[in-house]
Design an enzyme around this catalytic site. Structure first.
Site: not given
Ligand code: PAF
Length: 284
Positions: A34-35, A37-38, A153, A155, A191
């Protein structure tokens, strides 16, 4: 505190109790690592729903034989910490056996196969079977977690389009919430696969977003011809980035478009070193 659940039955039980108590449920499907974005998806779910489940499952059925399934980062402990920071109630982290049974075989299981016309382009062109694996696992997660909302997302634009179509076609009573791409200051789309990049490759990878931003700049100046926009975009791409596609897709029918009329997805995929990266931007 976020609770970690590994079994389907245990999750079903908790969801049933939540539903009985009248709580709305948000699902954030992920493959872990997880980053930020998450984090934005989890945060959105926690704001929108009474309860949030984050699934962490590196789904074997969506990886091709020569893809990065075995080296895909697995960082459950850190993932639970991040999920907790953003107020997830549960991290659902099943094993492959729990999801698919022992010695499962993709040729001997029921798959959800999205329409060929949505799959035969962009990533689906080279990642044979990938979207069958995604649609199948997302269907299973929807059936298990019974969410009112699910967060994805932007992306993974093709994945999002396919899931929205699947929800409509198969009458899932779930509202799909698309969430914007989160970028580093450099413009690089965040990502889990960025972890594979060296510092030098990271600089090269920034050129994917540069290509997209340049296309948007010229589109905003009035250029509507996708060939001309393609050329301006490509001129920004680092010479070390190996282009797989840079396509202009009409949002209405998900077909390639020559002259941009309505809402259009510009999607790029390139390999930097051995890492395959995707990014996109919407023109409208
Ligand atoms: O986007 C992802 O991380 C995966 O494709 C998903 C939706 C969690 C299904 O495995």
């Amino acid at each position: 505190m976020t609770t970690v659940i590994h079994t389907i039955n245990e999750l079903i039980k908790v969801i049933k109790d939540w539903k009985k108590a009248g709580h709305s449920v948000g699902l954030v499907p992920t493959m872990g690592a997880l980053h930020t974005g998450h984090a934005s998806l989890i945060q959105k779910s926690a704001e929108t729903c009474d309860k949030t489940v984050v699934s962490v499952f590196v789904n074997p059925t969506q990886f091709g034989i020569n893809e990065d399934f075995s080296k895909y980062p697995r960082t459950l402990e850190k993932d639970v910490e991040l999920a907790n920071t953003y107020n997830a109630d549960i991290v659902f982290a099943p094993s492959a056996e729990e999801m698919y049974g022992n010695n499962y075989n993709k040729d001997f299981m029921t798959l959800v196969c999205p329409p060929y016309d949505l799959v035969n382009k962009l990533c689906g062109k080279t990642r044979t079977g990938h979207f069958d694996g995604v649609a199948t696992v997302v269907t299973k997660l929807f059936n298990i977690a019974q969410p009112n909302y699910a967060f994805f997302g932007q992306k993974d634009a093709q994945q999002l389009y396919i899931i929205e179509k699947m929800v409509k076609d198969l009458n899932f009573d779930i509202k799909i919430i698309p969430c914007p791409i989160v970028r580093e200051e450099s413009g690089l789309a965040i990502s889990s696969r960025n972890q594979y990049l060296s510092e030098e490759e990271k600089l090269q990878a920034v050129s994917l977003s540069k290509a997209l931003f340049t296309i948007k700049k010229y589109f905003d100046k009035g250029i509507k011809d996708s060939k001309a926009l393609f050329d301006t975009g490509i001129s920004m791409l680092d010479s070390h980035a190996e282009l797989e596609y840079l396509d202009f897709i009409d949002y209405d029918n998900f077909e390639k478009t020559d002259i941009i009329k309505g809402k259009t997805l510009v999607a790029i995929c390139a390999k930097v070193g051995t890492t395959r990266l995707i990014d996109n931007i919407v023109l409208e």
